[in-house]
Design a protein around this motif. Sequence first.
Motif, PDB file in Angstrom:
ATOM      1  N   GLY A   1       0.816  -1.212   0.000  1.00 33.59           N
ATOM      2  CA  GLY A   1       0.000   0.000   0.000  1.00 33.59           C
ATOM      3  C   GLY A   1       0.848   1.261   0.000  1.00 33.59           C
ATOM      4  N   VAL A   2       0.345   2.290   0.676  1.00 35.20           N
ATOM      5  CA  VAL A   2       1.030   3.574   0.756  1.00 35.20           C
ATOM      6  C   VAL A   2       1.270   3.889   2.223  1.00 35.20           C
ATOM      7  N   TYR A   3       2.494   4.350   2.534  1.00 35.23           N
ATOM      8  CA  TYR A   3       2.868   4.652   3.917  1.00 35.23           C
ATOM      9  C   TYR A   3       3.374   6.081   4.036  1.00 35.23           C
ATOM     10  N   TYR A   4       3.121   6.648   5.209  1.00 34.80           N
ATOM     11  CA  TYR A   4       3.658   7.970   5.528  1.00 34.80           C
ATOM     12  C   TYR A   4       5.061   7.811   6.093  1.00 34.80           C
ATOM     13  N   SER A   5       5.985   8.615   5.605  1.00 37.40           N
ATOM     14  CA  SER A   5       7.359   8.583   6.089  1.00 37.40           C
ATOM     15  C   SER A   5       7.485   9.522   7.290  1.00 37.40           C
ATOM     16  N   VAL A   6       7.482   8.961   8.477  1.00 38.79           N
ATOM     17  CA  VAL A   6       7.558   9.758   9.698  1.00 38.79           C
ATOM     18  C   VAL A   6       8.844  10.580   9.729  1.00 38.79           C
ATOM     19  N   GLU A   7       9.932  10.009   9.244  1.00 38.19           N
ATOM     20  CA  GLU A   7      11.215  10.698   9.259  1.00 38.19           C
ATOM     21  C   GLU A   7      11.179  11.986   8.447  1.00 38.19           C
ATOM     22  N   SER A   8      10.251  12.070   7.476  1.00 38.16           N
ATOM     23  CA  SER A   8      10.190  13.252   6.608  1.00 38.16           C
ATOM     24  C   SER A   8       9.576  14.467   7.290  1.00 38.16           C
ATOM     25  N   PHE A   9       8.930  14.255   8.439  1.00 37.14           N
ATOM     26  CA  PHE A   9       8.248  15.353   9.138  1.00 37.14           C
ATOM     27  C   PHE A   9       9.024  15.667  10.410  1.00 37.14           C
ATOM     28  N   TYR A  10       9.764  16.742  10.388  1.00 36.91           N
ATOM     29  CA  TYR A  10      10.711  17.016  11.465  1.00 36.91           C
ATOM     30  C   TYR A  10      10.044  17.356  12.791  1.00 36.91           C
ATOM     31  N   GLU A  11       8.761  17.726  12.773  1.00 37.88           N
ATOM     32  CA  GLU A  11       8.066  18.071  14.007  1.00 37.88           C
ATOM     33  C   GLU A  11       7.340  16.881  14.629  1.00 37.88           C
ATOM     34  N   TYR A  12       7.551  15.683  14.081  1.00 39.33           N
ATOM     35  CA  TYR A  12       6.825  14.524  14.597  1.00 39.33           C
ATOM     36  C   TYR A  12       7.156  14.300  16.084  1.00 39.33           C
ATOM     37  N   GLY A  13       6.094  14.120  16.882  1.00 43.01           N
ATOM     38  CA  GLY A  13       6.251  13.931  18.320  1.00 43.01           C
ATOM     39  C   GLY A  13       5.979  15.182  19.136  1.00 43.01           C
ATOM     40  N   ALA A  14       5.708  16.313  18.464  1.00 40.38           N
ATOM     41  CA  ALA A  14       5.498  17.572  19.193  1.00 40.38           C
ATOM     42  C   ALA A  14       4.275  17.524  20.100  1.00 40.38           C
ATOM     43  N   LEU A  15       3.238  16.809  19.692  1.00 44.62           N
ATOM     44  CA  LEU A  15       2.018  16.727  20.497  1.00 44.62           C
ATOM     45  C   LEU A  15       2.194  15.752  21.655  1.00 44.62           C
ATOM     46  N   SER A  16       2.678  14.567  21.351  1.00 49.43           N
ATOM     47  CA  SER A  16       2.777  13.502  22.348  1.00 49.43           C
ATOM     48  C   SER A  16       4.072  13.525  23.135  1.00 49.43           C
ATOM     49  N   LYS A  17       5.005  14.374  22.694  1.00 44.74           N
ATOM     50  CA  LYS A  17       6.332  14.484  23.330  1.00 44.74           C
ATOM     51  C   LYS A  17       7.085  13.153  23.253  1.00 44.74           C
TER      52      LYS A  17
END
Length: 454
Positions: free
Chosen positions: A136-152
């Motif tokens: 299928g199609v997957y989102y590349s978490v590494e491509s989004f530098y702000e990942y984790g800002a909400l959940s810390k």
Amino acid sequence: MRIHDTMSGRDIRLDHDKIGIYLCGVTTYDDTHIGHARTIIVFDVLRRYLEEMGRQVNLVQNFTDIDDKIIQRADAEGRDALELSHSYIERYHQDFDRLNVKRATSYPQATTHMQEIIDIISELVKSGHAYVVDSGVYYSVESFYEYGALSKKNIRELRSGIRIDPEQDKHDKVDFALWKRTDTKPNWDSPWGSGRPGWHIECSAMSLKHLGRTFDIHGGGRDLIFPHHENEIAQSRACTGLPLARVWMHVGMVTISGQKMSKSLGNIKTTRSILDRWGPNALRLFCLSGHYQKPIDYTQELLVESLDLWRRLESCHYILEQMADTHDTIVHDEFDAALSSNFNTHEAIKIMGDTVREVGEMASAGSLYTDNANILYGRIARMISIFGLHISRPENTEQIQHDIAQREKYRRSGKYKQADIIRERLHAKNIELLDYKDGTVWVYHEIMPHNIRH
């Protein structure tokens, strides 16, 4: 009014005349439980309060009507997945109509937003934030530098916590599905083959369509902070370049006698079963009795306290209604201050309870007159309205007044047995008589499903 924002950790001022709210709804493979009810009631009262303050609220609450859990349940019962899902949507409306929850402005469903979902995924693939593989199609978490800002949460720590990954063709263990290829029905055509959307992309598509690229409040239970809301942020911001919501508002969990609800423990409390036992008003007061950010424990004792407050509130309302000669609502400054300060319903309920006690003391002392009854009625009526509570009404008030007058004649002539017969007859109809120095007031109590009386 200020609301706590999970993202920034600060209380954010809501200063727009038009407020857009996206509330993550339920996955419709089963009946809702008390945890769902608490979140939905909190947002129902928030909406009522904002509207009382003159704001125009656009509340969008989705239904996840396609999901692996829905398909598994349908297969187990030999039913069509979409038919099963929509039957639980109908049961949802039945239960929350009973709870006096106002219908949302709109209830988008994932299955009617496939084109919007496909369009966002296509944009993410084009921009390099997503990639296509055999499954299928997957989102590349590494491509989004702000990942984790909400959940810390830290990406490296997330990777180390994933021991077994069934989706072997992903580039990274932390990546998540946007589109799952499958030939199993129900499925939809897409540029990447037949399949179904991932859970997170559904909410991004529906919120963007119905509320725009940035809106005021995105809400849900605290259990949705990660991964659901974190992934929504990554998808939506990578697509639009803008913050998805100005405020991320999360409601605390409901535990059962100190334990987390789970099917394995057999302690799931459905909304319907609690309604059948306690009725809507006691359940609403219970869900609002603690601060919305904190967990609340479901116990018999707390429900009894909520029912007791409701019974006293019913009496207070009827006392004031019969003693007042105007019935306009009036602002209670302390009550509004509590709700405006990060929506502190716990403090607001305490203020309402203090008002109820004050009315009872004044009525007993014979110091409740028309002028102060007008003010107190206006305050209590407004509190009841904002909390979404419903005062039950008897069918024939003229007959009640006639019976009270007849009872008073018996009492004056010393015929107390006949007077007691009238009181008992009215009590059997859930009508309570309260005798004060200045006369008798009647109170009609909500008929409880299982005749719980106080």
